[in-house]
Design an enzyme around this catalytic site. Structure first.
Site, PDB file in Angstrom:
ATOM      1  N   ASP D  82       0.872  -1.171   0.000  1.00 32.92           N
ATOM      2  CA  ASP D  82       0.000   0.000   0.000  1.00 32.92           C
ATOM      3  C   ASP D  82       0.905   1.215   0.000  1.00 32.92           C
ATOM      4  O   ASP D  82       1.477   1.557   1.021  1.00 32.92           O
ATOM      5  CB  ASP D  82      -0.902  -0.003   1.238  1.00 32.92           C
ATOM      6  CG  ASP D  82      -1.838   1.198   1.278  1.00 32.92           C
ATOM      7  OD1 ASP D  82      -1.813   2.009   0.338  1.00 32.92           O
ATOM      8  OD2 ASP D  82      -2.600   1.307   2.242  1.00 32.92           O
ATOM      9  N   TRP D 107       6.303  -4.330   7.950  1.00 33.63           N
ATOM     10  CA  TRP D 107       5.296  -5.371   8.000  1.00 33.63           C
ATOM     11  C   TRP D 107       5.639  -6.392   6.938  1.00 33.63           C
ATOM     12  O   TRP D 107       6.549  -6.203   6.133  1.00 33.63           O
ATOM     13  CB  TRP D 107       3.906  -4.788   7.881  1.00 33.63           C
ATOM     14  CG  TRP D 107       3.563  -4.284   6.534  1.00 33.63           C
ATOM     15  CD1 TRP D 107       3.936  -3.118   5.970  1.00 33.63           C
ATOM     16  CD2 TRP D 107       2.748  -4.965   5.593  1.00 33.63           C
ATOM     17  NE1 TRP D 107       3.416  -3.010   4.732  1.00 33.63           N
ATOM     18  CE2 TRP D 107       2.681  -4.128   4.471  1.00 33.63           C
ATOM     19  CE3 TRP D 107       2.075  -6.177   5.588  1.00 33.63           C
ATOM     20  CZ2 TRP D 107       1.958  -4.475   3.339  1.00 33.63           C
ATOM     21  CZ3 TRP D 107       1.351  -6.521   4.475  1.00 33.63           C
ATOM     22  CH2 TRP D 107       1.300  -5.688   3.360  1.00 33.63           C
ATOM     23  N   ASP D 126       9.124   0.703   4.579  1.00 28.66           N
ATOM     24  CA  ASP D 126       8.907   2.050   4.072  1.00 28.66           C
ATOM     25  C   ASP D 126      10.220   2.825   4.096  1.00 28.66           C
ATOM     26  O   ASP D 126      11.084   2.587   4.933  1.00 28.66           O
ATOM     27  CB  ASP D 126       7.866   2.784   4.933  1.00 28.66           C
ATOM     28  CG  ASP D 126       6.460   2.242   4.705  1.00 28.66           C
ATOM     29  OD1 ASP D 126       6.243   1.549   3.700  1.00 28.66           O
ATOM     30  OD2 ASP D 126       5.585   2.509   5.544  1.00 28.66           O
ATOM     31  N   ASN D 157      -0.984  -3.061   6.102  1.00 29.91           N
ATOM     32  CA  ASN D 157      -0.275  -2.123   5.226  1.00 29.91           C
ATOM     33  C   ASN D 157      -0.809  -0.698   5.317  1.00 29.91           C
ATOM     34  O   ASN D 157      -0.448   0.147   4.496  1.00 29.91           O
ATOM     35  CB  ASN D 157      -0.244  -2.632   3.784  1.00 29.91           C
ATOM     36  CG  ASN D 157      -1.592  -2.631   3.097  1.00 29.91           C
ATOM     37  OD1 ASN D 157      -2.552  -2.057   3.596  1.00 29.91           O
ATOM     38  ND2 ASN D 157      -1.669  -3.259   1.937  1.00 29.91           N
ATOM     39  N   ASP D 158      -1.642  -0.413   6.303  1.00 25.62           N
ATOM     40  CA  ASP D 158      -2.190   0.933   6.478  1.00 25.62           C
ATOM     41  C   ASP D 158      -1.345   1.765   7.436  1.00 25.62           C
ATOM     42  O   ASP D 158      -1.513   2.977   7.520  1.00 25.62           O
ATOM     43  CB  ASP D 158      -3.606   0.805   7.046  1.00 25.62           C
ATOM     44  CG  ASP D 158      -4.622   1.511   6.175  1.00 25.62           C
ATOM     45  OD1 ASP D 158      -4.340   1.706   4.985  1.00 25.62           O
ATOM     46  OD2 ASP D 158      -5.684   1.852   6.691  1.00 25.62           O
ATOM     47  N   ILE D 159      -0.462   1.091   8.157  1.00 24.80           N
ATOM     48  CA  ILE D 159       0.419   1.777   9.102  1.00 24.80           C
ATOM     49  C   ILE D 159       1.557   2.444   8.342  1.00 24.80           C
ATOM     50  O   ILE D 159       2.067   1.887   7.366  1.00 24.80           O
ATOM     51  CB  ILE D 159       1.006   0.761  10.116  1.00 24.80           C
ATOM     52  CG1 ILE D 159      -0.116   0.086  10.910  1.00 24.80           C
ATOM     53  CG2 ILE D 159       2.036   1.414  11.038  1.00 24.80           C
ATOM     54  CD1 ILE D 159       0.346  -1.114  11.728  1.00 24.80           C
TER      55      ILE D 159
END
Lengths: 385, 182, 385, 182
Positions: D82, D107, D126, D157-159
């Site tokens: 994401d 993650w 990231d 995957n939103d973090i």
């Protein structure tokens, strides 16, 4: 930041995974191996790199030859940047508030290493001018020793920065004047509302001596564009008026200004006047001019219109020989553009930021449009000196 | 660092200008050790009147301007506006949207009203202190009649006219009527 | 800020210019009179106001009935907002850095007056969770006394704020759990990785007592959506799984969870399973659910697909009666949407944020699409409670 | 205010997690006065292996995945990414663009390589500390195979996975290969 960063860089090994040579071989291929994270570095800056401002957050570095993104420099709509003459450093002037739109205001000069794009150091500044992005808000002299940052608070001033010591030398008031056109070394000139130049020499002792030239244009009649060009290496400026008159100047304590010539006359057309109903090909845009300094060809974004269309997008780029005062060629753009820029090598690429957010790349040797891609390009594009 | 000096100077000038005291006298009074040229801008209204003294031909903008919808770029007062119209942001032609603040100083345009054929002085006051208004692209204007470079600041629409407010963050632009230009 | 603002407000008179009645009358119309600048205020918040997140800078307040912008609340992609039950206050949690992408980090709770949109006060917070926007990152209880802010640093916690005193009461660790589903008053529950709830009661003395419910879902098998719904006024939650099972819960120290029912079965279709090749109508999006609390109709963004399409945009909105467990109707959307929201009155408007950045407004009485306009709508939309 | 406590806790956890020490023991050691549930996430690699023990049908993403262009969303390793691909930003599939920093924690996804038909554990690290990469929309991906809610943070995957760096500002996402999932 830097300490932590070095730590991680040291941690990561250079384990590289080789892709299996044959896709579906009968015997099972060896499993792919684990990778470590690393951080890219850039090669020496190429002449065909191009630095458009993109969206409201960044200067995105593109390779003009293949269209790939090379990296990102943070930049709000208030930022301005300069690439130093040795191409090793990128300076960014920036203004931000600690809580997005309120809180403490920070005016900063940030120095980035052009290979790592790391922020090497930063310097708090007096309040900068918050105006539309243009190169003339912030520039450095040809030897990269002094930086000049335009202030407007709302009184006009210029902050002089010693780039080696990385400190503010002084702030020089320039009432009634604005912008910076750097000299070859040791000073800058600013354009004034009475049609003159104010010229500020900064001595090695940090003291400023100021001179005023006689008026050479009329701000009410036919003003000189803010986005007029400075050739740092020679200390020359090319002042261009709304109607398309070009005046070359050698900058210094006593600037020498050559007679004006007309872009339109250079193209075999009548000189354009200032009539609000007078149709002509006219320059316009947010960065309407660029120059190839190796042959001093001027590139001007041109459109048809009346006077008071100085911000209107250009449909053509006119290439003009500034020594012979004649048109070299007219280049049709794929789409109307507000920004023109050109690479500084002898196989130049021409760049134009479309009103539609596209970056257009045109090979000036073949005349071909190499690319016309949406990149959210904004009001300014910088090329390596 | 002269930051605090500049902060103070900026604030002082702004307040005085908002009270209608000439900028020339202010700058003289500021007594700066540096340069003073003879090219000081006149007061907004004085300058606009001076411009009006010249024969005023009708520009393309003027010819096409309408007087009915102030949320469009071709509304007559928007002859030289650069930014987002506050009327598209919860404000109006002379009204800042809620939560924003009108700048006490502004730049000045001269626009022709197609209804009475008079020219009026327009103060393009920015509304400040809040992130950019995200309105329709129709409301983002960049017109240029009689717009001058930043060395004529009071006729320039590239400056963020947010001096003197709580923060100089630009939100949108209004076009308040100041008076007749004749 | 506030002091200066009041000063200006007091300065401006209410001189209003009346437009000339006749356009080209024979006798000259009186000249228009000078105007003073003023600042708009909003009326009491209407049920049809809608608060989509727009671009990366703002929550833009729209009037759903006419599509006009009413105002702007600043909000970066890290922000979350809540409208209080009395509609008089808008809270925003925000995280920013003093120098845009570096410098000091600030985690803040900001309180805005819903009529003036002025920032009334702000409170420094412990580090918030930096995750995709969703209502479940930040909520308040039904009486507006306590605020609950999800932290993840990377350990899980919730910061409890006393909204009257405007101070942090305490931070409660919730290891293995996440998000906040507020009770009617005095506490919240969080979803846990083992399929249970952690329930945190906050006493009037500020002390937290924590209970754990038994697992009622399988995070590996069929997890409950983060964006499950909380009905603050009743202290109920509607937990919905990836495959479309709905479990109503009454929240508190000992939550009572009702048996699951299937969205697909309610529509006369087979219950959807978790097969990666099992085609079914499935919920999906970044805000896939909304509810009309006056009649407890659930609105779910639905698309056809296999399991692991829980973020995929919906092509239809299914309206479901959560008491009868049956489909009321299927609403075709003008374009695929990632966000659904609904107004909380009895003449409800349905809102959907398109993948294309459009805000779609559908009148649920007539079924008509009132508007489908590009507003750069993002991953979340809030409606007044 | 517990800000400094959380700052320290966050930092400590991050470092320990980067060194591969189990999160359960860390949280126990942190000795927090508050809640400890029995639902602590396992270590990334352990969890990914556990998931692999279940019969692994081929998802639509897996069926369509390609192995030649890592700057596209359908590249096999991007089964649950994401964000913006760092390969479109001056970085690569496991390389951060210049001037950014890889997060020491990440993650974890499990993706099938169409070339050898093996499943691999992918660390979606990231790259942080710089404003968002403005690359082509083709490079903005949001895939979701085996992506779990934030209460299973290491599969979510939103973090913004920018813990432990100089700033938690998100720039782009990489997909480094960690090992075989079997």
């Amino acid at each position: 930041m830097t300490g932590w960063f070095r730590h991680v860089s040291a941690m990561v090994a250079s384990v590289v995974v080789s892709a299996p040579a044959v896709a579906q071989a009968a015997e099972p291929s060896p499993a792919l191996q684990a990778e470590q994270s690393d951080v890219a570095q850039l090669p020496a800056m190429g002449a065909h790199w191009v630095f458009p401002y993109t969206r409201t957050t960044a200067i995105t570095i593109y390779d003009g030859d293949n269209g790939h993104v090379l990296g990102t420099i943070p930049a709000t709509p208030l930022a301005n940047n300069v690439i130093t003459p040795d191409r090793r450093t990128i300076y960014v002037t920036e203004t931000s508030w600690s809580l997005v739109d309120h809180g403490d205001r920070h005016d900063m000069l940030q120095q980035f290493d052009a290979r790592t794009l790391e922020r090497v150091r930063e310097l708090a500044l007096p309040p900068r001018a918050l105006v539309g992005r243009k190169q003339q808000n912030f520039d450095v002299d040809a030897n990269g020793k002094l930086g000049f940052i335009f202030d407007l608070s709302p009184a006009s001033a210029v902050t002089v920065v010693d780039l080696s010591a990385f400190r503010v030398v002084r702030t020089v008031d320039i009432p009634g004047c604005a912008l910076v056109f750097p000299w070859q070394s040791g000073g800058f000139s600013s354009l004034c509302g009475d049609g003159s130049l104010t010229n500020v020499a900064v001595g090695t002792d940090g003291k400023a001596s100021v001179t005023h030239s006689k008026p050479f244009f009329s701000a009410d009649g036919d003003p000189v564009y803010e986005q007029s060009l400075a050739e740092r290496a020679k200390g020359d400026a090319y002042f261009i008026t709304y109607s398309g008159k070009v005046m070359k100047a050698h900058l210094g304590p006593q600037p020498v200004i050559e007679p004006a010539w007309s872009i339109q006359q250079a193209a075999g057309q009548p000189a354009a006047g200032t009539g609000v109903q007078e149709l002509a090909w006219r320059p316009g845009g947010t960065q309407p001019f660029a120059m190839s300094y190796y042959n001093h060809h001027l590139f001007a974004l041109m459109h048809t219109g009346t006077y008071w269309t100085h911000k209107t997008a250009g449909t053509e780029v006119w290439e003009l020989d500034t020594q012979a005062h004649r048109l070299v060629r007219r280049i049709d753009l794929p789409a109307p553009a507000k920004v023109v820029a050109v690479s500084q090598d002898e196989k130049p690429l021409l760049y134009a930021n479309g009103e539609n957010g596209n970056l257009m790349v045109i090979d000036l040797q073949s005349g071909k449009t190499l690319r016309n891609t949406h990149i959210d390009a904004g009001a300014m594009t910088v090329t390596p000196p | 660092m002269t930051e605090s000096f500049f902060d103070r100077l900026g604030e002082k000038l702004t307040r005085k200008m908002a009270q209608g005291i000439s900028r020339r006298s202010m700058i003289a009074k500021a007594g700066s050790a540096a340069v003073v040229t003879s090219s000081l801008p006149l007061l907004p209204v004085q300058r606009a009147q001076a411009a009006q003294a010249q024969p005023a031909a009708v520009s393309d903008f003027d010819r096409r301007a309408q007087s009915t919808d102030p949320t469009k770029c071709d509304y007559w007062r928007h002859c030289a506006i650069d930014g987002v119209l506050c009327g598209c942001c919860g404000g109006g032609v002379h009204t800042c949207p809620p939560g924003t603040q009108p700048s006490p100083v502004s730049w000045i345009g001269t626009c022709r009203n197609p209804v009475d054929n008079r020219s009026y002085v327009i103060a393009y006051r920015d509304c400040c202190g809040r992130t950019l208004c995200n309105s329709s692209p129709d409301c983002h204007c960049n017109t240029e009649d009689r717009e001058l470079p930043v060395y004529r600041p009071q006729a320039n629409n590239d400056i963020i006219w947010c001096f003197g407010g709580s923060s100089a963050v630009y939100h949108c632009s209004t076009a308040a009527l100041v008076g007749q230009a004749e």
